[in-house]
Scaffold this motif. Structure first.
Motif, PDB file in Angstrom:
ATOM      1  N   LEU A 171      35.250  39.307  34.285  1.00  0.00           N
ATOM      2  CA  LEU A 171      35.880  37.984  33.896  1.00  0.00           C
ATOM      3  C   LEU A 171      37.315  37.803  33.627  1.00  0.00           C
ATOM      4  O   LEU A 171      37.861  36.990  33.374  1.00  0.00           O
ATOM      5  CB  LEU A 171      35.147  37.629  32.867  1.00  0.00           C
ATOM      6  CG  LEU A 171      33.493  37.487  32.819  1.00  0.00           C
ATOM      7  CD1 LEU A 171      32.959  37.014  31.530  1.00  0.00           C
ATOM      8  CD2 LEU A 171      33.184  36.413  33.968  1.00  0.00           C
ATOM      9  N   LEU A 173      39.909  38.508  35.597  1.00  0.00           N
ATOM     10  CA  LEU A 173      40.890  37.680  36.406  1.00  0.00           C
ATOM     11  C   LEU A 173      40.647  36.307  36.227  1.00  0.00           C
ATOM     12  O   LEU A 173      41.556  35.341  36.411  1.00  0.00           O
ATOM     13  CB  LEU A 173      40.656  38.191  38.027  1.00  0.00           C
ATOM     14  CG  LEU A 173      41.353  37.302  39.180  1.00  0.00           C
ATOM     15  CD1 LEU A 173      43.022  37.608  38.686  1.00  0.00           C
ATOM     16  CD2 LEU A 173      41.241  37.858  40.548  1.00  0.00           C
ATOM     17  N   PRO A 174      39.220  35.681  36.697  1.00  0.00           N
ATOM     18  CA  PRO A 174      39.344  34.500  36.207  1.00  0.00           C
ATOM     19  C   PRO A 174      39.737  33.903  34.943  1.00  0.00           C
ATOM     20  O   PRO A 174      40.241  32.428  34.603  1.00  0.00           O
ATOM     21  CB  PRO A 174      37.741  34.266  36.681  1.00  0.00           C
ATOM     22  CG  PRO A 174      37.050  35.478  36.513  1.00  0.00           C
ATOM     23  CD  PRO A 174      38.216  36.375  36.911  1.00  0.00           C
ATOM     24  N   LEU A 177      43.303  33.404  35.058  1.00  0.00           N
ATOM     25  CA  LEU A 177      43.889  32.051  35.906  1.00  0.00           C
ATOM     26  C   LEU A 177      43.297  30.736  34.892  1.00  0.00           C
ATOM     27  O   LEU A 177      44.243  29.782  34.871  1.00  0.00           O
ATOM     28  CB  LEU A 177      42.729  31.986  37.110  1.00  0.00           C
ATOM     29  CG  LEU A 177      43.168  32.753  38.171  1.00  0.00           C
ATOM     30  CD1 LEU A 177      42.201  33.084  39.169  1.00  0.00           C
ATOM     31  CD2 LEU A 177      44.648  32.739  38.668  1.00  0.00           C
ATOM     32  N   LEU A 178      42.399  30.755  34.406  1.00  0.00           N
ATOM     33  CA  LEU A 178      42.094  29.546  33.116  1.00  0.00           C
ATOM     34  C   LEU A 178      43.110  29.390  32.189  1.00  0.00           C
ATOM     35  O   LEU A 178      43.396  28.503  31.976  1.00  0.00           O
ATOM     36  CB  LEU A 178      40.651  29.969  32.585  1.00  0.00           C
ATOM     37  CG  LEU A 178      39.360  29.522  33.410  1.00  0.00           C
ATOM     38  CD1 LEU A 178      38.158  29.953  32.820  1.00  0.00           C
ATOM     39  CD2 LEU A 178      39.386  28.154  33.903  1.00  0.00           C
TER      40      LEU A 178
END
Length: 374
Positions: A171, A173-174, A177-178
């Motif tokens: 989780l 990387l996502p 980004l968030l």
């Protein structure tokens, strides 16, 4: 039971107090040689060798049938009230055997309040301790009991502090980004303040003392150069508990101090601010500098105690209320002293309270346990 079961703590009492402390806070299953050595060093450093040592303000123990069933740490803290010297007693490590909690705790606090100090205070008290203080005439300083929190990387913070951390690798990387989106959305509660135009450099003990001495509050902390360096060395030694200490002086274009801050950088949780000061008119810029510094250091979130005179400033920077449930308690025979503390007419920070008395249990090899400073 002896007529007075409360007496000053002696160094020979440390093993019994250490065993009581580790049982109450469920530290290890037994008092190992390594942990006992850690306790001995802790009690010697904090209560027997601090720079304000006063034999009339010693830590206390309560005995029942020859056994120690309660302990209360006391550290003298010299202050000035309206320019006149006063002595405060900082209390910490208030531990009582659950089987004797109803009476041992009362006896310890009564003995403490009857001491020669002008003011007694504690700033990391539980609900139970608060009830006991108020029963005995103490007061809750609400203005010092509010904690602020600013999530800098909210998605990554959620992962790091929840059951999702087991999937952290997948989780990461996502979540990054968030977080990048969250701070850029207009009017987002996670938006960061505009970049500061102020310059920052390492904060020296002498510079911090000048800032503290210049305070115009009614009640101010008193430091010698040696005592302030002792405090800074003490909190710097808490790296294993709270993370490395960052100390920054923020300067205005005229070269004068515009603010300063000290915080523990904790990359996997909330980084705690132990002191924040800003010159009048420079509060937002100084806070923006703090947030920039914490973001650049990789912090997921940052928080601390809301300075009473800066509550509006912190609110306008979209800081949230933290659920760090600790109370600032005060007791004094002087109504004017109590009014100063409970009204926030002081320059007290975490540097002056129980933060310096945290027990660094992680120094004992092989211990990976939850902290408990009260």
């Amino acid at each position: 039971m002896p007529a007075n079961p409360v007496r000053p703590l002696e160094e020979t009492d440390v093993p019994a107090v250490a065993d009581l402390h580790r049982r109450v806070f469920k530290i290890p299953s037994s008092l190992t040689d390594e942990l006992l050595a850690c306790y001995r060093d802790y009690y010697r450093t904090i209560f027997f060798e601090n720079p304000w040592r006063d034999l009339s303000l010693s830590p206390l123990v309560c005995e029942e049938k020859g056994a120690i069933v309660g302990s209360l740490g006391i550290v003298p803290r010299p202050m000035k009230f309206k320019g006149q010297p006063v002595v405060a007693a900082l209390t910490s490590q208030f531990v009582v055997d659950p089987a004797s909690r109803s009476m041992a705790g009362v006896r310890l606090l009564k003995a403490c309040f009857e001491g020669p100090q002008d003011l007694t205070f504690a700033d990391e008290s539980t609900d139970l301790t608060r009830q006991l203080w108020e029963r005995l005439g103490g007061r809750t300083a609400y203005c010092h009991s509010f904690r602020w929190l600013a999530p800098l990387r909210p998605a990554q913070l959620t992962i790091s502090t929840s059951r999702l951390r087991r999937f952290g690798g997948l989780l990461r990387l996502p979540a990054a980004l968030l977080d990048s989106l969250a701070v850029r959305i207009p009017r987002s509660p996670y938006g960061r303040p505009k970049p500061s135009s102020l310059a920052g450099r390492p904060l020296a003990a002498g510079q911090l003392q000048e800032i503290l001495d210049a305070s115009r509050a009614a009640l101010t902390i008193s430091h010698t150069r040696e005592s302030l360096e002792w405090v800074l060395n003490r909190i710097s030694a808490l790296t294993e508990l709270h993370g490395p200490l960052q100390s920054v002086l923020v300067e205005a274009s005229d070269g004068k101090p515009a603010g300063c801050y000290l915080y523990h950088r904790k990359p996997t949780g909330v980084s705690r601010v132990v002191l924040f000061w800003a010159r009048a008119g420079q509060e937002r810029e100084a806070m923006a500098h703090l947030f920039e510094n914490a973001w650049a250091a990789g912090c997921l979130a940052i928080g601390g105690v809301v300075p009473p005179n800066l509550q509006q400033v912190f609110a306008r920077q979209r800081c949230m209320m933290d659920d760090y449930q600790k109370w600032f308690l005060a007791h004094s025979r002087s109504d004017s002293l109590l009014q100063a503390v409970c009204g926030g007419d002081d320059n007290l920070s975490l540097l002056d309270g129980e933060w310096i008395t945290h027990f660094n249990y992680k120094r004992a090899p092989g211990l990976a346990i939850r902290a408990g400073s009260r």
